[in-house]
Write an enzyme that holds these catalytic residues in place. Structure first.
Site, PDB file in Angstrom:
ATOM      1  N   GLU A  90       0.833  -1.201   0.000  1.00  0.00           N
ATOM      2  CA  GLU A  90       0.000   0.000   0.000  1.00  0.00           C
ATOM      3  C   GLU A  90       0.870   1.253   0.000  1.00  0.00           C
ATOM      4  O   GLU A  90       1.953   1.279   0.595  1.00  0.00           O
ATOM      5  CB  GLU A  90      -0.917  -0.011   1.222  1.00  0.00           C
ATOM      6  CG  GLU A  90      -1.975  -1.094   1.103  1.00  0.00           C
ATOM      7  CD  GLU A  90      -2.966  -1.125   2.256  1.00  0.00           C
ATOM      8  OE1 GLU A  90      -4.128  -1.438   1.999  1.00  0.00           O
ATOM      9  OE2 GLU A  90      -2.576  -0.868   3.404  1.00  0.00           O
ATOM     10  N   CYS A 103       3.492   8.644   0.890  1.00  0.00           N
ATOM     11  CA  CYS A 103       4.059   7.711   1.878  1.00  0.00           C
ATOM     12  C   CYS A 103       4.180   6.368   1.167  1.00  0.00           C
ATOM     13  O   CYS A 103       3.175   5.798   0.721  1.00  0.00           O
ATOM     14  CB  CYS A 103       3.133   7.614   3.091  1.00  0.00           C
ATOM     15  SG  CYS A 103       3.691   6.384   4.283  1.00  0.00           S
ATOM     16  N   CYS A 110       6.754  -7.041   6.665  1.00  0.00           N
ATOM     17  CA  CYS A 110       7.918  -6.485   7.372  1.00  0.00           C
ATOM     18  C   CYS A 110       8.455  -7.516   8.363  1.00  0.00           C
ATOM     19  O   CYS A 110       7.680  -8.129   9.094  1.00  0.00           O
ATOM     20  CB  CYS A 110       7.524  -5.209   8.108  1.00  0.00           C
ATOM     21  SG  CYS A 110       8.931  -4.445   8.957  1.00  0.00           S
ATOM     22  N   CYS A 114       6.936  -5.124  14.853  1.00  0.00           N
ATOM     23  CA  CYS A 114       6.502  -4.216  15.918  1.00  0.00           C
ATOM     24  C   CYS A 114       5.082  -4.594  16.363  1.00  0.00           C
ATOM     25  O   CYS A 114       4.198  -4.793  15.522  1.00  0.00           O
ATOM     26  CB  CYS A 114       6.525  -2.762  15.439  1.00  0.00           C
ATOM     27  SG  CYS A 114       8.167  -2.247  14.937  1.00  0.00           S
ATOM     28  N   CYS A 117       1.884  -2.514  15.154  1.00  0.00           N
ATOM     29  CA  CYS A 117       1.800  -2.187  13.730  1.00  0.00           C
ATOM     30  C   CYS A 117       1.052  -3.264  12.934  1.00  0.00           C
ATOM     31  O   CYS A 117       1.332  -4.460  13.077  1.00  0.00           O
ATOM     32  CB  CYS A 117       3.221  -2.025  13.196  1.00  0.00           C
ATOM     33  SG  CYS A 117       3.301  -1.883  11.410  1.00  0.00           S
ATOM     34  N   SER A 193      12.465   6.572   7.056  1.00  0.00           N
ATOM     35  CA  SER A 193      12.041   6.334   8.431  1.00  0.00           C
ATOM     36  C   SER A 193      12.429   4.921   8.838  1.00  0.00           C
ATOM     37  O   SER A 193      12.132   3.960   8.136  1.00  0.00           O
ATOM     38  CB  SER A 193      10.528   6.501   8.524  1.00  0.00           C
ATOM     39  OG  SER A 193      10.097   6.158   9.812  1.00  0.00           O
ATOM     40  N   SER A 216      12.129   5.865  14.574  1.00  0.00           N
ATOM     41  CA  SER A 216      10.962   5.491  15.387  1.00  0.00           C
ATOM     42  C   SER A 216      11.469   5.019  16.738  1.00  0.00           C
ATOM     43  O   SER A 216      11.925   3.883  16.874  1.00  0.00           O
ATOM     44  CB  SER A 216      10.206   4.345  14.706  1.00  0.00           C
ATOM     45  OG  SER A 216       9.762   4.765  13.446  1.00  0.00           O
ATOM     46  N   LEU A 217      11.393   5.886  17.738  1.00  0.00           N
ATOM     47  CA  LEU A 217      11.920   5.525  19.056  1.00  0.00           C
ATOM     48  C   LEU A 217      10.841   4.767  19.851  1.00  0.00           C
ATOM     49  O   LEU A 217      11.049   3.639  20.268  1.00  0.00           O
ATOM     50  CB  LEU A 217      12.384   6.785  19.797  1.00  0.00           C
ATOM     51  CG  LEU A 217      13.255   6.505  21.016  1.00  0.00           C
ATOM     52  CD1 LEU A 217      14.595   5.928  20.609  1.00  0.00           C
ATOM     53  CD2 LEU A 217      13.445   7.756  21.857  1.00  0.00           C
ATOM     54  N   CYS A 335      -0.481   6.064   9.944  1.00  0.00           N
ATOM     55  CA  CYS A 335       0.726   5.444  10.466  1.00  0.00           C
ATOM     56  C   CYS A 335       0.462   4.107  11.152  1.00  0.00           C
ATOM     57  O   CYS A 335      -0.384   4.030  12.039  1.00  0.00           O
ATOM     58  CB  CYS A 335       1.294   6.396  11.512  1.00  0.00           C
ATOM     59  SG  CYS A 335       2.928   6.862  11.148  1.00  0.00           S
TER      60      CYS A 335
HETATM   61  S1  SF4 Z   1       6.397  -0.141  12.391  1.00  0.00           S
HETATM   62 FE1  SF4 Z   1       7.676  -0.193  10.568  1.00  0.00          FE
HETATM   63  S2  SF4 Z   1       9.421  -1.484  11.167  1.00  0.00           S
HETATM   64 FE2  SF4 Z   1       7.795  -1.882  12.663  1.00  0.00          FE
HETATM   65  S3  SF4 Z   1       6.699  -3.679  11.824  1.00  0.00           S
HETATM   66 FE3  SF4 Z   1       5.616  -1.820  11.114  1.00  0.00          FE
HETATM   67  S4  SF4 Z   1       6.498  -1.445   9.088  1.00  0.00           S
HETATM   68 FE4  SF4 Z   1       7.919  -2.816  10.167  1.00  0.00          FE
END
Ligand code: SF4
Length: 346
Positions: A90, A103, A110, A114, A117, A193, A216-217, A335
């Site tokens: 996407e 974006c 991925c 995370c 996410c 990023s 991304s902290l 996001c």
């Molecule tokens: S936030 Fe970014 S690095 Fe983390 S799983 Fe999602 S896409 Fe991957």
């Protein structure tokens, strides 16, 4: 067979000269590939048919198709794009008063995992190549022109995937996009990023990257960070800051820390004070992001007062901070919400 838009200009030149083609043809083919972004070898009309046939025998020509478009009330538009092997990703066009931002994604799925996410829930299928990343810019730029009569102003590599785990193809994409071979897009308007992998930040430093870097902290202690970004178990925040310090000193750039506020997890006054200490260590600014929920997440968005208090603590300590307004959450385009799959297509 290699995708013709995944190889470097040097590799293309080597291929053409090895089969006896004059050197000037490299520039011509390269222009068709990147400046004109043609859809087939047959469109390269000033290239002799024999040379085109050799290219066809040795390289795959990339195909892509937009299979779904969703538009949110705020004008944010999300595209589901499918590549030759069925991989789907996407990309999002985000219009604001001053900017038209694309974006874009760099991986199908991925591998970082995370826990906040949606992309992570898809698992990891494969890296996208430079051409597949570039195709997203071409598609969104066309949409920007159609809808707003203007070209894209900014590119943020914040979609699906961890770009620094696909370093070579992502940098090839950025370098072509910002060069005369591509769109001559200002490097200062391209942002990478990353969750911040010290080894790869070292590589960016060695390569003297001219692109913006956002980290991304999302947590201010190693313990908390490793709970939400499993890949960060391999290194400490201290190691990350050390690599960023070196990056800032060498490139002369500042970085942006991205911080998603997760209710009762990373949004306390103590978290804010720890964040102040971290961000003071390197030239940086801070983007606070409201959490965008999705099905199957166990995190919640911090409430408005907690968010305001958190930001206040940073401001009182003279940290350059702003609350980034998330757009497109109604169509799962904000996001952390990207997770396109064909099964979603109605
Ligand atoms: S936030 Fe970014 S690095 Fe983390 S799983 Fe999602 S896409 Fe991957």
């Amino acid at each position: 067979m290699n995708d013709i838009r995944s190889i470097s200009k040097e590799a293309l030149n080597n291929f053409l000269t090895n089969i006896g083609v004059e050197r000037f043809r490299t520039k011509q083919v390269w222009n068709w590939l990147w400046k004109n972004f043609v859809s087939s070898f047959d469109e390269m009309v000033n290239i002799p048919v024999l040379v085109r046939d050799k290219l066809k025998e040795n390289f795959r020509f990339p195909t892509y198709e937009v299979i779904k478009v969703s538009e949110s009330k705020d004008g944010t538009t999300k595209m589901l794009i499918q590549f030759f092997d069925g991989s789907q990703i996407e990309s999002v066009l985000i219009p604001t008063e001053k900017r038209l931002t694309a974006c874009i994604s760099t991986q199908d799925g991925c591998p970082v995992g995370c826990t906040f996410c949606a992309t992570a829930l898809m698992g990891f299928k494969r890296n996208l190549n430079a051409g597949e990343i570039y195709a997203q810019v071409v598609i969104l730029n066309k949409l920007a022109l159609e809808k707003f009569g203007k070209q894209l102003t900014n590119i943020v590599i914040m979609g699906m995937g961890e770009p620094l785990l696909n370093y070579e193809q992502v940098m090839m994409f950025c370098n072509i996009l910002s060069s005369e071979d591509g769109m001559l897009f200002s490097s200062g308007r391209i942002t990478l990023s990353s969750i911040g992998l010290p080894k790869m930040i070292k590589k960016l430093t060695e390569d003297n990257s001219k692109f913006n870097l956002a980290i991304s902290l999302h947590a201010t202690s190693d313990e908390k960070r490793s709970k939400i970004i499993p890949a960060s178990k391999a290194y400490s925040i201290e190691e990350l800051i050390k690599s960023l310090d070196n990056y800032c000193k060498t490139t002369g750039k500042q970085i942006t820390f991205e911080y998603i506020l997760l209710k009762d997890f990373n949004d306390s006054p103590e978290d804010a004070r720890n964040f102040v200490k971290i961000s003071r260590k390197i030239p940086s600014k801070v983007n606070i992001i409201n959490y965008n929920t999705f099905d199957n997440t166990f995190f919640e968005k911090s409430d408005d007062k907690t968010t305001a208090d958190f930001i206040n603590i940073l401001e009182q300590n003279r940290i350059n901070v702003r609350l980034r307004i998330s757009r497109g959450s109604a169509i799962n385009a904000a996001c952390g919400q990207l997770a396109g799959r064909k099964k979603d297509v109605k």
